[in-house]
Design a protein around this motif. Structure first.
Motif, PDB file in Angstrom:
ATOM      1  N   GLY A  24       0.821  -1.217   0.000  1.00 38.30           N
ATOM      2  CA  GLY A  24       0.000   0.000   0.000  1.00 38.30           C
ATOM      3  C   GLY A  24       0.849   1.258   0.000  1.00 38.30           C
ATOM      4  O   GLY A  24       0.559   2.214  -0.726  1.00 38.30           O
ATOM      5  N   CYS A  25       1.927   1.258   0.789  1.00 37.84           N
ATOM      6  CA  CYS A  25       2.827   2.425   0.806  1.00 37.84           C
ATOM      7  C   CYS A  25       3.460   2.635  -0.566  1.00 37.84           C
ATOM      8  O   CYS A  25       3.535   3.767  -1.057  1.00 37.84           O
ATOM      9  N   GLY A  26       3.926   1.549  -1.176  1.00 38.30           N
ATOM     10  CA  GLY A  26       4.540   1.672  -2.496  1.00 38.30           C
ATOM     11  C   GLY A  26       3.563   2.195  -3.535  1.00 38.30           C
ATOM     12  O   GLY A  26       3.908   3.063  -4.353  1.00 38.30           O
ATOM     13  N   LEU A  27       2.330   1.683  -3.505  1.00 43.05           N
ATOM     14  CA  LEU A  27       1.318   2.135  -4.467  1.00 43.05           C
ATOM     15  C   LEU A  27       0.956   3.604  -4.246  1.00 43.05           C
ATOM     16  O   LEU A  27       0.643   4.326  -5.199  1.00 43.05           O
ATOM     17  N   CYS A  28       0.984   4.039  -2.990  1.00 43.85           N
ATOM     18  CA  CYS A  28       0.679   5.445  -2.693  1.00 43.85           C
ATOM     19  C   CYS A  28       1.808   6.373  -3.126  1.00 43.85           C
ATOM     20  O   CYS A  28       1.576   7.467  -3.642  1.00 43.85           O
ATOM     21  N   LEU A  29       3.058   5.944  -2.910  1.00 40.12           N
ATOM     22  CA  LEU A  29       4.203   6.798  -3.193  1.00 40.12           C
ATOM     23  C   LEU A  29       4.580   6.813  -4.673  1.00 40.12           C
ATOM     24  O   LEU A  29       5.169   7.773  -5.155  1.00 40.12           O
ATOM     25  N   GLY A  30       4.251   5.743  -5.392  1.00 41.22           N
ATOM     26  CA  GLY A  30       4.652   5.628  -6.787  1.00 41.22           C
ATOM     27  C   GLY A  30       4.232   6.783  -7.675  1.00 41.22           C
ATOM     28  O   GLY A  30       5.075   7.419  -8.336  1.00 41.22           O
ATOM     29  N   PRO A  31       2.912   7.094  -7.744  1.00 43.37           N
ATOM     30  CA  PRO A  31       2.477   8.170  -8.650  1.00 43.37           C
ATOM     31  C   PRO A  31       3.100   9.532  -8.357  1.00 43.37           C
ATOM     32  O   PRO A  31       3.629  10.169  -9.278  1.00 43.37           O
ATOM     33  N   PRO A  32       3.085  10.021  -7.099  1.00 44.00           N
ATOM     34  CA  PRO A  32       3.692  11.345  -6.879  1.00 44.00           C
ATOM     35  C   PRO A  32       5.192  11.368  -7.114  1.00 44.00           C
ATOM     36  O   PRO A  32       5.722  12.324  -7.672  1.00 44.00           O
ATOM     37  N   ILE A  33       5.905  10.297  -6.697  1.00 46.00           N
ATOM     38  CA  ILE A  33       7.350  10.281  -6.909  1.00 46.00           C
ATOM     39  C   ILE A  33       7.667  10.215  -8.400  1.00 46.00           C
ATOM     40  O   ILE A  33       8.562  10.903  -8.905  1.00 46.00           O
ATOM     41  N   GLY A  34       6.920   9.369  -9.124  1.00 49.94           N
ATOM     42  CA  GLY A  34       7.119   9.289 -10.568  1.00 49.94           C
ATOM     43  C   GLY A  34       6.858  10.618 -11.251  1.00 49.94           C
ATOM     44  O   GLY A  34       7.607  11.028 -12.155  1.00 49.94           O
ATOM     45  N   SER A  35       5.814  11.324 -10.814  1.00 54.30           N
ATOM     46  CA  SER A  35       5.488  12.624 -11.407  1.00 54.30           C
ATOM     47  C   SER A  35       6.576  13.653 -11.144  1.00 54.30           C
ATOM     48  O   SER A  35       6.814  14.544 -11.960  1.00 54.30           O
ATOM     49  N   LEU A  36       7.238  13.543  -9.988  1.00 55.03           N
ATOM     50  CA  LEU A  36       8.323  14.473  -9.670  1.00 55.03           C
ATOM     51  C   LEU A  36       9.599  14.147 -10.433  1.00 55.03           C
ATOM     52  O   LEU A  36      10.343  15.049 -10.845  1.00 55.03           O
ATOM     53  N   LEU A  37       9.868  12.852 -10.627  1.00 55.22           N
ATOM     54  CA  LEU A  37      11.119  12.446 -11.252  1.00 55.22           C
ATOM     55  C   LEU A  37      11.115  12.608 -12.771  1.00 55.22           C
ATOM     56  O   LEU A  37      12.169  12.856 -13.367  1.00 55.22           O
ATOM     57  N   LEU A  38       9.956  12.457 -13.393  1.00 54.63           N
ATOM     58  CA  LEU A  38       9.888  12.555 -14.857  1.00 54.63           C
ATOM     59  C   LEU A  38      10.411  13.897 -15.376  1.00 54.63           C
ATOM     60  O   LEU A  38      11.222  13.933 -16.305  1.00 54.63           O
ATOM     61  N   ILE A 133      -4.629   6.375  -6.565  1.00 50.81           N
ATOM     62  CA  ILE A 133      -4.210   6.519  -5.178  1.00 50.81           C
ATOM     63  C   ILE A 133      -5.370   6.215  -4.231  1.00 50.81           C
ATOM     64  O   ILE A 133      -5.159   5.778  -3.092  1.00 50.81           O
ATOM     65  N   THR A 134      -6.624   6.425  -4.685  1.00 50.21           N
ATOM     66  CA  THR A 134      -7.768   6.074  -3.826  1.00 50.21           C
ATOM     67  C   THR A 134      -7.725   4.593  -3.464  1.00 50.21           C
ATOM     68  O   THR A 134      -7.956   4.213  -2.320  1.00 50.21           O
ATOM     69  N   TYR A 135      -7.399   3.768  -4.468  1.00 47.04           N
ATOM     70  CA  TYR A 135      -7.245   2.337  -4.209  1.00 47.04           C
ATOM     71  C   TYR A 135      -6.068   2.087  -3.268  1.00 47.04           C
ATOM     72  O   TYR A 135      -6.168   1.312  -2.306  1.00 47.04           O
ATOM     73  N   SER A 136      -4.949   2.754  -3.524  1.00 44.87           N
ATOM     74  CA  SER A 136      -3.728   2.502  -2.764  1.00 44.87           C
ATOM     75  C   SER A 136      -3.889   2.880  -1.295  1.00 44.87           C
ATOM     76  O   SER A 136      -3.496   2.121  -0.394  1.00 44.87           O
ATOM     77  N   VAL A 137      -4.462   4.055  -1.050  1.00 49.44           N
ATOM     78  CA  VAL A 137      -4.612   4.530   0.330  1.00 49.44           C
ATOM     79  C   VAL A 137      -5.548   3.608   1.116  1.00 49.44           C
ATOM     80  O   VAL A 137      -5.256   3.234   2.265  1.00 49.44           O
ATOM     81  N   VAL A 138      -6.660   3.244   0.496  1.00 52.09           N
ATOM     82  CA  VAL A 138      -7.606   2.355   1.180  1.00 52.09           C
ATOM     83  C   VAL A 138      -6.974   0.995   1.440  1.00 52.09           C
ATOM     84  O   VAL A 138      -7.132   0.414   2.513  1.00 52.09           O
TER      85      VAL A 138
END
Length: 294
Positions: A24-38, A133-138
Motif C-alpha cells: 500500500g505504501c509503495g502504491l501510494c508513493l509511486g504516482p507522486p514520486i514518478g510525477s516528480l522524477l519525470l 491513489i484512492t485504491y492505494s490509500v484504502v
C-alpha cells in the motif's frame, strides 16, 4: 512471503500485515514520486531510481537476513508436505480458486482501468495515476486493520465478506452502461477504493484459512506447513493476476467491451464466492480462527 514465513513462522499474521502495508505504501508513493522524477530526469529516471533501490535492498538482504536451520526438527507422525498434493486437493481448490479470481482485480486494473479513464472520462495519464491513489490509500489502511482483526480470530468472517462484496464492486463498473449518470471520476474512485477493501479483506485471511486446510489434510508440522502454504498462496495470487490481465482484461475485454467485461467478471466472482462461502460454512471455518504458532 514464503521466505519470511519460513524464517519467522510464529509471526505469519504480522508478516502478512507488513507485506500488505508495504504494498500500500509503495502504491501510494509511486504516482507522486514518478510525477516528480519525470521532469527532472526524463522517462528513464524513475526506473533508474527504483532499480538502484532494489539492488541496495538485495545487498542489505544478504547482510541482514538470518540463516535458516539446515536441519529443522521434524515430527515423525506428521505428514511430509507435498506441494502438488496439497494444491490439487479439493478442499484447497475450494479456497484457492475463489482467491485467485479475487486477485484478478489488479491484472484487470492494470490492463483496462487506465484506458477506461483516459478514453471514456478524458483524463490525462498523470491524473489517472492520482485516481489510483484512492485504491492505494484504502488498501494501505484496511490492510493494517485487517491484519489486526485476523489476529483477533476474525479472518474467516472477513474472507466471507470479501467473497460477497467483490461481485457488487465489479457490477458497479457495469452500471454506467444502464445508468449513464454514474459514469464519473467520483464513481470510478469509489469503486477503486472498494477494490482496495476487497483485496485487503481476502489476502491475510486467505493465507490463514489455507493454513487450516493444510493442517486438516494431515500436514501437522507447522514449521513445514507455513512455507508450503505461503508458497502456494503466492502462486495463487500471481496466477489470478496473470489470468485477470491476459484473459479477462485482455481477451474478454477486447471481445465484449469494458462494461460487459466487468459484468462477466462479476458473474465469475458470484459463482466462485458462493462456492467458497458454502465450503467455509460446511467445513466449520465460518468462526473465529487463529494462526498456529507451535
Amino acid at each position: 512471503m514464503p521466505l519470511a514465513v519460513q524464517m519467522f513462522s510464529e509471526k505469519a499474521a504480522l508478516i502478512n500485515t507488513i507485506i500488505q502495508t508495504s504494498i500500500g505504501c509503495g502504491l501510494c508513493l509511486g504516482p507522486p514520486i514518478g510525477s516528480l522524477l519525470l521532469p527532472l530526469g526524463g522517462y528513464k529516471c524513475p526506473f533508474i531510481l527504483v532499480g538502484s533501490l532494489e539492488f541496495l535492498a538485495f545487498i542489505l538482504g544478504i547482510a541482514l537476513i538470518p540463516p535458516t536451520d539446515k536441519h529443522p526438527a521434524t515430527e515423525p507422525k506428521s505428514k511430509s508436505p507435498h506441494y502438488f498434493q496439497f494444491l490439487g486437493n479439493a478442499s484447497t481448490l475450494s479456497v484457492a480458486i475463489p482467491i485467485a479470481l479475487l486477485y484478478c482485480t489488479p491484472g484487470i486494473r492494470d490492463t483496462t482501468y487506465s484506458l477506461y479513464f483516459e478514453d471514456v472520462m478524458k483524463l490525462s495519464p498523470a491524473n489517472v495515476g492520482f485516481i489510483f491513489i484512492t485504491y492505494s490509500v484504502v488498501f494501505l489502511i484496511t490492510g493494517t486493520v485487517v491484519g489486526l482483526l485476523v489476529e483477533k480470530g476474525l479472518g474467516s468472517i472477513l474472507a466471507i465478506f470479501a467473497q460477497l462484496f467483490a461481485p457488487v464492486v465489479a457490477t458497479g463498473f457495469f452500471l454506467p452502461k444502464i445508468l449513464p449518470q454514474l459514469e464519473s471520476v467520483v464513481w470510478g474512485g469509489i469503486l477503486l477504493a472498494c477494490n482496495g477493501i476487497t483485496l485487503s479483506s481476502a489476502i491475510n485471511p486467505g493465507y490463514l484459512i489455507m493454513e487450516k486446510v493444510a493442517i486438516r489434510q494431515g500436514f501437522t508440522n507447522i514449521q513445514q506447513v507455513k512455507p508450503m502454504v505461503a508458497t502456494s498462496f503466492s502462486l495463487i495470487m500471481s496466477s489470478g493476476r496473470t489470468f485477470g490481465a491476459f484473459v479477462i482484461g485482455g481477451y474478454i475485454n477486447d471481445v465484449i467491451g469494458f462494461n460487459y467485461m466487468c459484468l462477466c467478471y462479476a458473474i465469475m466472482l458470484s459463482v466462485s464466492g458462493l462456492w467458497n462461502v458454502v465450503y467455509l460454512v460446511r467445513c466449520g471455518y465460518a468462526r473465529r480462527l487463529y494462526y498456529e504458532t507451535n
